[in-house]
Scaffold this motif. Structure first.
Motif, mmCIF file in Angstrom:
data_model
loop_
_atom_site.group_PDB
_atom_site.id
_atom_site.type_symbol
_atom_site.label_atom_id
_atom_site.label_comp_id
_atom_site.label_asym_id
_atom_site.label_seq_id
_atom_site.Cartn_x
_atom_site.Cartn_y
_atom_site.Cartn_z
ATOM 1 N N LEU A 292 44.380 41.146 29.629
ATOM 2 C CA LEU A 292 43.714 41.276 28.334
ATOM 3 C C LEU A 292 42.982 42.608 28.170
ATOM 4 C CD1 LEU A 292 42.346 37.635 27.881
ATOM 5 C CD2 LEU A 292 44.360 38.681 26.824
ATOM 6 N N LEU A 293 42.518 43.200 29.265
ATOM 7 C CA LEU A 293 41.844 44.501 29.180
ATOM 8 C C LEU A 293 42.735 45.651 29.631
ATOM 9 C CD1 LEU A 293 38.182 43.810 30.422
ATOM 10 C CD2 LEU A 293 39.129 43.688 28.103
ATOM 11 N N ASN A 294 43.882 45.322 30.210
ATOM 12 C CA ASN A 294 44.822 46.348 30.692
ATOM 13 C C ASN A 294 44.151 47.304 31.665
ATOM 14 O OD1 ASN A 294 47.332 47.587 30.882
ATOM 15 N ND2 ASN A 294 46.867 49.075 29.264
ATOM 16 N N ASP A 295 43.408 46.729 32.618
ATOM 17 C CA ASP A 295 42.723 47.515 33.644
ATOM 18 C C ASP A 295 43.218 47.041 35.007
ATOM 19 O OD1 ASP A 295 41.018 48.836 35.356
ATOM 20 O OD2 ASP A 295 39.190 48.374 34.246
ATOM 21 N N PRO A 296 44.409 47.513 35.438
ATOM 22 C CA PRO A 296 45.005 46.991 36.672
ATOM 23 C C PRO A 296 44.208 47.325 37.928
ATOM 24 C CG PRO A 296 46.306 48.814 35.794
ATOM 25 C CD PRO A 296 45.311 48.447 34.742
ATOM 26 N N GLU A 297 43.518 48.471 37.945
ATOM 27 C CA GLU A 297 42.763 48.836 39.138
ATOM 28 C C GLU A 297 41.611 47.861 39.377
ATOM 29 O OE1 GLU A 297 41.679 50.245 42.536
ATOM 30 O OE2 GLU A 297 43.412 51.114 41.509
ATOM 31 N N LYS A 298 40.854 47.564 38.311
ATOM 32 C CA LYS A 298 39.764 46.600 38.461
ATOM 33 C C LYS A 298 40.327 45.222 38.776
ATOM 34 C CE LYS A 298 35.543 44.805 36.381
ATOM 35 N NZ LYS A 298 34.615 44.828 35.213
ATOM 36 N N ALA A 299 41.414 44.866 38.118
ATOM 37 C CA ALA A 299 42.040 43.568 38.380
ATOM 38 C C ALA A 299 42.449 43.448 39.845
ATOM 39 C CB ALA A 299 43.250 43.376 37.477
ATOM 40 N N LEU A 300 42.978 44.528 40.401
ATOM 41 C CA LEU A 300 43.423 44.504 41.794
ATOM 42 C C LEU A 300 42.238 44.338 42.739
ATOM 43 C CD1 LEU A 300 45.602 44.709 43.907
ATOM 44 C CD2 LEU A 300 45.583 47.204 43.646
ATOM 45 N N SER A 301 41.134 45.026 42.472
ATOM 46 C CA SER A 301 39.942 44.890 43.313
ATOM 47 C C SER A 301 39.413 43.448 43.269
ATOM 48 C CB SER A 301 38.854 45.864 42.858
ATOM 49 O OG SER A 301 39.276 47.208 43.048
ATOM 50 N N LEU A 302 39.398 42.865 42.078
ATOM 51 C CA LEU A 302 38.945 41.479 41.939
ATOM 52 C C LEU A 302 39.895 40.516 42.648
ATOM 53 C CD1 LEU A 302 37.911 41.666 38.197
ATOM 54 C CD2 LEU A 302 36.352 41.102 40.076
ATOM 55 N N ALA A 303 41.202 40.765 42.514
ATOM 56 C CA ALA A 303 42.192 39.900 43.157
ATOM 57 C C ALA A 303 42.066 39.974 44.680
ATOM 58 C CB ALA A 303 43.597 40.286 42.709
ATOM 59 N N GLU A 304 41.766 41.164 45.195
ATOM 60 C CA GLU A 304 41.574 41.302 46.643
ATOM 61 C C GLU A 304 40.340 40.533 47.103
ATOM 62 O OE1 GLU A 304 43.444 45.653 47.784
ATOM 63 O OE2 GLU A 304 41.565 45.608 46.630
ATOM 64 N N ALA A 305 39.260 40.625 46.330
ATOM 65 C CA ALA A 305 38.042 39.870 46.677
ATOM 66 C C ALA A 305 38.304 38.375 46.615
ATOM 67 C CB ALA A 305 36.913 40.264 45.730
ATOM 68 N N ASP A 306 39.053 37.938 45.614
ATOM 69 C CA ASP A 306 39.402 36.519 45.486
ATOM 70 C C ASP A 306 40.229 36.055 46.679
ATOM 71 O OD1 ASP A 306 40.029 33.962 44.068
ATOM 72 O OD2 ASP A 306 42.039 34.832 43.998
ATOM 73 N N TRP A 307 41.133 36.905 47.155
ATOM 74 C CA TRP A 307 42.012 36.542 48.271
ATOM 75 C C TRP A 307 41.226 36.292 49.556
ATOM 76 C CZ3 TRP A 307 46.744 34.788 48.227
ATOM 77 C CH2 TRP A 307 47.472 34.728 49.422
ATOM 78 N N GLN A 308 40.073 36.912 49.673
ATOM 79 C CA GLN A 308 39.238 36.677 50.845
ATOM 80 C C GLN A 308 38.651 35.270 50.845
ATOM 81 O OE1 GLN A 308 39.107 38.990 53.313
ATOM 82 N NE2 GLN A 308 40.577 40.031 51.985
ATOM 83 N N VAL A 309 38.598 34.649 49.665
ATOM 84 C CA VAL A 309 37.967 33.335 49.526
ATOM 85 C C VAL A 309 38.994 32.213 49.533
ATOM 86 C CG1 VAL A 309 36.486 31.898 48.054
ATOM 87 C CG2 VAL A 309 36.077 34.371 48.216
ATOM 88 N N GLN A 310 40.081 32.384 48.776
ATOM 89 C CA GLN A 310 41.053 31.301 48.656
ATOM 90 C C GLN A 310 42.459 31.859 48.557
ATOM 91 O OE1 GLN A 310 39.536 29.280 45.183
ATOM 92 N NE2 GLN A 310 40.779 30.501 43.809
ATOM 93 N N LYS A 311 43.423 31.037 48.977
ATOM 94 C CA LYS A 311 44.809 31.494 49.085
ATOM 95 C C LYS A 311 45.740 30.422 48.520
ATOM 96 C CE LYS A 311 43.734 34.338 53.115
ATOM 97 N NZ LYS A 311 42.272 34.193 52.888
ATOM 98 N N GLU A 312 45.722 30.304 47.203
ATOM 99 C CA GLU A 312 46.632 29.397 46.527
ATOM 100 C C GLU A 312 47.717 30.204 45.828
ATOM 101 O OE1 GLU A 312 44.713 25.479 45.156
ATOM 102 O OE2 GLU A 312 43.287 27.017 44.496
ATOM 103 N N VAL A 313 48.681 29.509 45.251
ATOM 104 C CA VAL A 313 49.792 30.188 44.586
ATOM 105 C C VAL A 313 49.281 31.141 43.499
ATOM 106 C CG1 VAL A 313 51.777 29.820 43.076
ATOM 107 C CG2 VAL A 313 51.494 28.412 45.102
ATOM 108 N N ALA A 314 48.331 30.682 42.686
ATOM 109 C CA ALA A 314 47.821 31.521 41.602
ATOM 110 C C ALA A 314 47.090 32.746 42.132
ATOM 111 C CB ALA A 314 46.904 30.713 40.696
#
Length: 376
Positions: A292-314
């Motif tokens: 929605l914001l078309n900010d892939p760099e920030k999205a990637l940083s957030l996705a990496e932080a999320d991956w440290q917490v949980q590892k589901e398909v989404a």
């Protein structure tokens, strides 16, 4: 006007909670009443996703949680609160204490299995599911099937879930969980028509469940059916997760006038969560920034932080999508390794995996060409 609260009149669950609060105010030392009230708040949280219910659930139990050896039921309920807040380590600690006191506590073993599965610890999750067999074979079977589905054995999971389908009527509390499990397993096996029927069965049985609505909306968005999502979620803008899906549907449908205020609202909500230190919705915030914001760099940083917490398909999916969009395929390596280790097969993830592989190969060829290597 600061906020419009949802109507709570003529709602059996809300009425029950109000009555129990009144009773607990009179009989504040009644643990059974406090535990029942906490359970009701957790039930409403699952339905409405209002985080205040989590605080109220824990507050009801607070006098007993202060004790040197809290009752196992209080620990399991607090673990539920902590799990909902993604405080998985402390939730597991509560569950371990409860299990030591009550080795056959089925609620504790089931929640433990769920948390371990979210963390990608599948062997331990299966072991926790197995402890449920003597208590409730159907719950144990659904639990084991869910672990099998995300660890390379979706066909086995699908057959196991079908075996239990005839044993769980639509009026049973397990029915919605069984239908969602079948729907998600069918999606991962690319059985889209079957998945849709399972989702519809679940919606018919439990139309207000927030998790179910989000999963059904995701399915419809992947099918490019935004109008159905708009109809499904029009009244759910208080829920952050559902508002995100509504905004994604508005973008997919080209409804820019409706989309703009919802993007602004989501930005404010995610900013407020960050200020509170609440990082429960890292995955959703990553999706918001990417799509929605078309900010892939920030999205990637957030996705990496999320991956440290949980590892589901989404979680795997958004990490891969963000790495592709940011043109940094190497940062998706943890997700790629997880896919290989878990042997998970999923049509969308398989496609993303191929895209990432081609990006890596392309980058390698470009580097060799720049340095006068064999491909130059």
């Amino acid at each position: 006007m600061l906020e419009t609260l949802p109507p709570r009149a003529h709602d059996a669950l809300n009425s029950a909670i109000a009555s129990m609060h009144a009773a607990l105010a009179v009989d504040g030392h009644n643990f059974d009443l406090a535990a029942a009230l906490a359970k009701r708040h957790l039930e409403r949280f699952r339905r409405d996703q209002d985080p205040r219910d989590l605080g109220q659930a824990e507050a009801a139990l607070e006098p007993w949680l202060r004790q040197p050896n809290p009752p196992p039921r209080a620990l399991v309920l607090r673990a539920n609160v902590r799990q909902s807040n993604h405080l998985f380590a402390s939730a597991l600690d509560d569950l371990d204490h409860a299990i030591r006191a009550e080795p056959e506590n089925a609620d504790a073993w089931l929640m433990r299995a769920s948390i371990l599965q979210v963390q990608g610890r599948y062997l331990e999750a299966r072991q926790s599911c197995g402890r449920l067999i003597l208590t409730n074979a159907v719950i144990a079977g659904i639990c084991l099937a869910n672990v099998a589905a995300v660890s390379g054995r979706p066909e086995q999971a699908y057959l196991l879930l079908q075996r239990f389908a005839g044993q769980v009527p639509p009026t049973d509390l397990l029915y919605s969980w069984l239908m969602i499990s079948q729907a998600e397993t069918a999606v991962w096996m690319n059985k889209q028509e079957a998945a849709e029927q399972f989702f519809r069965n679940a919606m018919a049985a439990n139309p207000r469940d927030a998790y179910l609505k989000a999963a059904w909306a995701d399915f419809l968005l992947d099918q490019n059916r935004p109008r159905e999502v708009l109809a499904l979620l029009a009244a759910d803008i208080r829920n952050d997760n559902l508002l995100l899906r509504l905004a994604l549907a508005e973008k997919q449908a080209g409804l820019d006038a409706d989309l703009a205020p919802h993007i602004e609202d989501l930005q404010s909500r995610f900013a407020a969560s960050a200020e509170r230190g609440d990082r429960v919705h890292l995955r959703e915030e990553a999706i918001f920034n990417l799509k929605l914001l078309n900010d892939p760099e920030k999205a990637l940083s957030l996705a990496e932080a999320d991956w440290q917490v949980q590892k589901e398909v989404a979680d795997c999916r958004i990490l891969m999508e963000a790495a592709i969009a940011a043109r940094q395929p190497a940062r998706a390596a943890p997700a790629m390794m997880w896919l290989k280790t878990a042997r998970l097969r999923h049509p969308v993830l398989t496609r993303l995996e191929a895209q990432l592989a081609s990006h890596v190969v392309g980058a390698g060829l470009a580097i060799r060409a720049t340095h006068g290597g064999p491909s130059a």
